[in-house]
Design a protein around this motif. Structure first.
Motif, PDB file in Angstrom:
ATOM      1  N   CYS A  19      28.996 -31.679  35.601  1.00  0.00           N
ATOM      2  CA  CYS A  19      29.308 -30.252  35.694  1.00  0.00           C
ATOM      3  C   CYS A  19      29.792 -29.707  34.356  1.00  0.00           C
ATOM      4  N   THR A  20      30.455 -30.557  33.563  1.00  0.00           N
ATOM      5  CA  THR A  20      30.912 -30.123  32.241  1.00  0.00           C
ATOM      6  C   THR A  20      29.730 -29.899  31.317  1.00  0.00           C
ATOM      7  N   VAL A  21      28.744 -30.785  31.401  1.00  0.00           N
ATOM      8  CA  VAL A  21      27.538 -30.613  30.590  1.00  0.00           C
ATOM      9  C   VAL A  21      26.824 -29.321  30.973  1.00  0.00           C
ATOM     10  N   ALA A  22      26.744 -29.044  32.277  1.00  0.00           N
ATOM     11  CA  ALA A  22      26.092 -27.815  32.731  1.00  0.00           C
ATOM     12  C   ALA A  22      26.840 -26.579  32.222  1.00  0.00           C
ATOM     13  N   ARG A  23      28.163 -26.618  32.276  1.00  0.00           N
ATOM     14  CA  ARG A  23      28.958 -25.476  31.823  1.00  0.00           C
ATOM     15  C   ARG A  23      28.790 -25.227  30.335  1.00  0.00           C
ATOM     16  N   LEU A  24      28.844 -26.301  29.542  1.00  0.00           N
ATOM     17  CA  LEU A  24      28.738 -26.149  28.093  1.00  0.00           C
ATOM     18  C   LEU A  24      27.324 -25.762  27.664  1.00  0.00           C
ATOM     19  N   MET A  25      26.323 -26.229  28.407  1.00  0.00           N
ATOM     20  CA  MET A  25      24.948 -25.824  28.084  1.00  0.00           C
ATOM     21  C   MET A  25      24.749 -24.337  28.363  1.00  0.00           C
ATOM     22  N   ARG A  26      25.393 -23.827  29.409  1.00  0.00           N
ATOM     23  CA  ARG A  26      25.325 -22.386  29.659  1.00  0.00           C
ATOM     24  C   ARG A  26      25.982 -21.613  28.530  1.00  0.00           C
ATOM     25  N   ASP A  27      27.119 -22.121  28.044  1.00  0.00           N
ATOM     26  CA  ASP A  27      27.802 -21.454  26.937  1.00  0.00           C
ATOM     27  C   ASP A  27      26.937 -21.445  25.678  1.00  0.00           C
ATOM     28  N   LEU A  28      26.194 -22.528  25.462  1.00  0.00           N
ATOM     29  CA  LEU A  28      25.355 -22.640  24.273  1.00  0.00           C
ATOM     30  C   LEU A  28      23.999 -21.962  24.441  1.00  0.00           C
ATOM     31  N   GLY A  29      23.669 -21.577  25.661  1.00  0.00           N
ATOM     32  CA  GLY A  29      22.370 -20.961  25.913  1.00  0.00           C
ATOM     33  C   GLY A  29      21.239 -21.965  25.888  1.00  0.00           C
ATOM     34  N   LEU A  30      21.525 -23.218  26.227  1.00  0.00           N
ATOM     35  CA  LEU A  30      20.511 -24.272  26.219  1.00  0.00           C
ATOM     36  C   LEU A  30      20.028 -24.561  27.632  1.00  0.00           C
ATOM     37  N   GLN A  31      18.765 -24.886  27.764  1.00  0.00           N
ATOM     38  CA  GLN A  31      18.217 -25.317  29.025  1.00  0.00           C
ATOM     39  C   GLN A  31      17.012 -26.199  28.780  1.00  0.00           C
ATOM     40  N   GLY A  32      16.697 -27.025  29.752  1.00  0.00           N
ATOM     41  CA  GLY A  32      15.575 -27.929  29.613  1.00  0.00           C
ATOM     42  C   GLY A  32      14.265 -27.275  29.987  1.00  0.00           C
ATOM     43  N   ALA A  33      13.186 -27.969  29.646  1.00  0.00           N
ATOM     44  CA  ALA A  33      11.851 -27.482  30.010  1.00  0.00           C
ATOM     45  C   ALA A  33      11.641 -27.665  31.505  1.00  0.00           C
TER      46      ALA A  33
ATOM     47  N   LYS B 201      47.770 -15.474  20.407  1.00  0.00           N
ATOM     48  CA  LYS B 201      47.063 -15.670  19.152  1.00  0.00           C
ATOM     49  C   LYS B 201      47.523 -16.930  18.431  1.00  0.00           C
ATOM     50  N   ASN B 202      48.816 -17.223  18.498  1.00  0.00           N
ATOM     51  CA  ASN B 202      49.367 -18.372  17.773  1.00  0.00           C
ATOM     52  C   ASN B 202      49.466 -19.635  18.624  1.00  0.00           C
ATOM     53  N   ARG B 203      48.976 -19.555  19.860  1.00  0.00           N
ATOM     54  CA  ARG B 203      49.079 -20.713  20.753  1.00  0.00           C
ATOM     55  C   ARG B 203      48.195 -21.857  20.250  1.00  0.00           C
ATOM     56  N   VAL B 204      48.686 -23.061  20.365  1.00  0.00           N
ATOM     57  CA  VAL B 204      47.914 -24.244  19.953  1.00  0.00           C
ATOM     58  C   VAL B 204      46.745 -24.428  20.914  1.00  0.00           C
ATOM     59  N   PRO B 205      45.538 -24.693  20.418  1.00  0.00           N
ATOM     60  CA  PRO B 205      44.385 -24.895  21.304  1.00  0.00           C
ATOM     61  C   PRO B 205      44.654 -25.999  22.318  1.00  0.00           C
ATOM     62  N   SER B 206      44.165 -25.796  23.529  1.00  0.00           N
ATOM     63  CA  SER B 206      44.366 -26.785  24.583  1.00  0.00           C
ATOM     64  C   SER B 206      43.489 -28.005  24.359  1.00  0.00           C
ATOM     65  N   THR B 207      43.836 -29.080  25.043  1.00  0.00           N
ATOM     66  CA  THR B 207      43.052 -30.316  24.930  1.00  0.00           C
ATOM     67  C   THR B 207      41.624 -30.096  25.400  1.00  0.00           C
ATOM     68  N   ARG B 208      41.465 -29.310  26.449  1.00  0.00           N
ATOM     69  CA  ARG B 208      40.125 -29.053  26.975  1.00  0.00           C
ATOM     70  C   ARG B 208      39.274 -28.286  25.983  1.00  0.00           C
ATOM     71  N   SER B 209      39.845 -27.266  25.340  1.00  0.00           N
ATOM     72  CA  SER B 209      39.058 -26.479  24.391  1.00  0.00           C
ATOM     73  C   SER B 209      38.643 -27.311  23.188  1.00  0.00           C
ATOM     74  N   ILE B 210      39.530 -28.206  22.742  1.00  0.00           N
ATOM     75  CA  ILE B 210      39.189 -29.072  21.612  1.00  0.00           C
ATOM     76  C   ILE B 210      38.070 -30.031  21.997  1.00  0.00           C
ATOM     77  N   ARG B 211      38.162 -30.587  23.208  1.00  0.00           N
ATOM     78  CA  ARG B 211      37.113 -31.499  23.667  1.00  0.00           C
ATOM     79  C   ARG B 211      35.797 -30.757  23.878  1.00  0.00           C
TER      80      ARG B 211
END
Length: 259
Positions: free
Chosen positions: A75-89, A27-37
């Motif tokens: 691949c990072t864009v694809a992963r984050l778009m899945r997290d956001l629930g976004l997709q193209g037409a 709970k008190n761990r500092v956020p990782s660089t990846r999570s911040i990015r």
């Protein structure tokens, strides 16, 4: 209602060992660089997606970010778009391979969600999917032996007919016979709860209620025809799965709980 320590004690008593200090450390761990990015990139991805009328997909958003000087992997864009629930037409009609029919009786789940096996030819699972090609959509059916996770049978076709899934089952039985390890009594053939065009029927319902096997011991004799009269379609007939006809007693059939 409950503190951290009582919850940890209950979890530990049920085999999920976790210390109170572990919880507070996480709970008190500092956020990782990846999570911040990731948080920063999600803001940019959502902005590009919204600015372009919500029609941009992974490839176009990825290229737009690079044009704006924001380096990021595709691949990072694809992963984050899945997290956001976004997709193209997408052009064309959306393809669905699994459509559950609540109006028909579903075969029992003989596996009880336990996808493990202690020996070959004990449990087979089957499904089919589609692959987009330059020539059009190709449907691929496959049968997997849960003991080795090996694909023991497969078939491909341009339409979702009963022959697609039955050919995959034919191949699985034929290959095991040829390898000297034929499927014997106790084999369970399991597929999902339903599909486009009635998949569950042909792959599961091998009971003695009129659905027998042909001389090769692997193909159902009776197939429901499509509504348009175009021929037999893959799927469920509403019969409850039992066991093969007198011709063959090699496999029990199983349907999932819908997962």
């Amino acid at each position: 209602m409950f503190g951290v320590e009582p919850i940890c004690r209950v979890l530990t008593s049920h085999g999920l060992k976790i210390a109170t200090s572990t919880y507070y450390a996480a709970k008190n761990r500092v956020p990782s660089t990846r999570s911040i990015r990731d948080v920063e990139l999600k803001i940019q991805i959502r902005r590009v997606h919204t600015d372009n009328f919500s029609v941009y997909g992974v490839r176009k958003i990825w290229r737009q970010l690079h044009r704006e000087g924001i380096p990021v992997a595709r691949c990072t864009v694809a992963r984050l778009m899945r997290d956001l629930g976004l997709q193209g037409a997408r052009r064309g009609k959306k393809i669905r391979t699994t459509i559950q029919d609540d109006g028909q009786e579903r075969a029992g789940d003989l596996l009880q969600r336990d996808f493990t096996a202690s020996r070959p030819n004990e449990r087979w699972v089957a499904d089919f999917t589609y692959v987009a090609t330059w020539s059009g959509i190709i449907y691929v059916a496959f049968v997997v032996d849960m003991f080795s996770r090996a694909i023991v049978g497969w078939s491909a076709a341009t339409s979702k007919r009963a022959k697609l899934v039955l050919d995959a089952l034919d191949m699985a039985l034929w290959r095991r016979d040829r390898a000297g390890t034929p499927a014997g009594p106790g084999l369970v053939h399991h597929s999902d709860a339903g599909s486009q065009g009635e998949f569950n029927w042909s792959s599961q319902h091998l009971d003695r209620g009129g659905v027998g096997w042909d001389d090769r011991g692997s193909r159902c004799r009776r197939l429901r025809r499509g509504r348009d009269g175009s021929g037999p379609r893959t799927g469920r007939c509403g019969r409850r799965c039992a066991r093969p006809a007198v011709r063959s007693r090699r496999a029990l059939c199983s349907g999932s709980s819908g997962a």
